[in-house]
Design an enzyme around this catalytic site. Structure first.
Site: not given
Length: 412
Positions: A172, A242, A341, A374-375
């Site tokens: 990232s 968040r 992602d 994405h994680d």
């Protein structure tokens, strides 16, 4: 130059080894390294001095050729692997990747985890004291870019006497830093490993960052970024920021599998309560993640780092030509992307690959079919870790490093 200091962190004494799981670097202690030489920033501002929080794992060889720099993403830190003796549950954010016998093998490589300036985990940042005023920097902390972080990290390499990193690696935002190293310090990095990253943010991504920042800035407890002096924390804004970010880190498939449309606490008839409190499990999860984040992350740091994400665009000064920007790179590259992602999709990694191939650079590219979004770069995916491990095996062989051992200690 850095101030004299004791050697950086390594595993703590063997009294703890009975509690260390196989493949872990063990108990580690972070170190803060002070740099007194002013750092000229891309914004034209100057940081008069700064500290970097670091952890190291493994042993730097006599040739100083086996060093690997790990660059962190938005809300991570220098705590890449291992545990803290006073808090064994505080496991490094990439502990599944870094350790003895793991993909980034600390039996062979000397790994440095660094916390960037501007962060809130030990390095100099907005909550630090401004030497000119004797008060926290707050909103007056200088704006930062990825290039600024690279230049600060270059001084860290000098501190350790490392002329050239075997590899610089990150996922990232960390991948942007790795790419920045290949461009800014091309003769100081042998291999550039860029995972789930991008050569620049899309308008949509900049938009997500702006919404998150406005949530923080609009919080009445923000006080123009000088909330330290008011004894407040813009918790509501941080929590919303968040929540926004967390949604973008997960794929629709992952969220559907984990939460679906399951109700958190249906009424006696198994139906809705018909109101604005939590109805669905996904709402409860996001609120929990947001509230937890607001207890440990600094709001000014969030603003700084998301803005640095927005600014990153190495092709900008080359008429938008990424290949032109990468002409100076001499490293070999590994790029990895994940099919689901949608924040930094595979097309962005392929764009980097294409630009490198135009410059006839050595590139390895893997596109992993994973459902996590994405994680995925933080998770345990056997195929993903195998790609990284295989690449590092090749790096180790080229450097004449020892053969890799498995987590159980058997030669692999």
């Amino acid at each position: 130059m850095a101030s004299p200091s004791s050697p950086a962190s390594a595993a703590s004494p063997s009294i703890h080894t009975a509690s260390v799981p196989p493949g872990s670097v063990g108990f580690v202690t972070p170190q803060r390294i002070q740099f007194e030489e002013p750092l000229a920033l891309s914004s034209g501002q100057v940081l008069p001095s700064y500290e970097l929080a670091v952890e190291t794992y493994g042993v730097l060889n006599e040739q100083r050729s086996n060093a690997v720099l790990i660059c962190h993403a938005l809300n991570a830190s220098h705590h890449v692997a291992g545990m803290y003796a006073d808090n064994p549950k505080s496991v490094g954010w990439w502990d599944n990747m870094v350790g003895p016998g793991k993909a980034v093998d600390t039996d062979r490589f000397f790994v440095i985890g660094v916390n960037n300036i501007g962060s809130c985990f030990g390095s100099t940042g907005p909550a630090s004291i401004n030497p000119a005023t004797g008060k926290p920097w707050g909103a007056s902390f200088p704006m930062l870019t990825v290039k600024d972080w690279v230049l600060a990290q270059e001084r860290l390499a000098d501190y350790f006497g490392i002329r050239r990193f075997a590899a610089v690696m990150g996922g990232s935002l960390g991948g942007m830093q790795a790419l920045g190293w290949a461009i800014t310090c091309p003769d100081r990095v042998g291999h550039c490993i860029v995972i789930a990253s991008t050569p620049r943010l899309s308008a949509q991504n900049i938009g997500f960052n702006e919404v998150a920042r406005r949530a923080i800035i609009s919080d009445p407890d923000f006080h123009g970024g000088n909330y330290y002096e008011h004894g407040t924390v813009p918790k509501h804004g941080l929590a919303v920021a968040r929540m926004i970010g967390h949604i973008t880190y997960l794929s629709d498939e992952a969220m559907a599998a984990r939460f679906g449309r399951t109700l958190r606490a249906p009424n006696a008839n198994g139906e809705f309560h018909y109101g604005y409190d939590v109805e669905f499990e996904v709402e409860s999860y996001l609120r929990y993640q947001g509230e937890k984040f607001s207890t440990y992350f600094d709001a000014n740091t969030y603003l700084l780092i998301t803005r640095a994400l927005d600014y990153f665009d190495p092709a900008r000064n080359h008429g938008g030509d990424l290949a032109k920007a990468l002409e100076v790179a001499s490293a070999e590259f590994l790029l990895i992307s994940f099919t689901t992602d949608w924040r930094f999709p595979p097309s962005r990694s392929r764009e980097i690959v294409s630009a490198l191939l135009k410059n006839k650079r050595a590139v390895t590219y893997a596109e992993i079919d994973a459902p996590h979004g994405h994680d995925a770069f933080l998770l345990d995916d056997r195929r993903y870790h195998a790609v990284v491990q295989g690449y590092y095996d090749r790096v180790a062989t080229s450097l004449g490093l020892p053969q890799r051992r498995s987590v159980t200690g058997v030669l692999a």
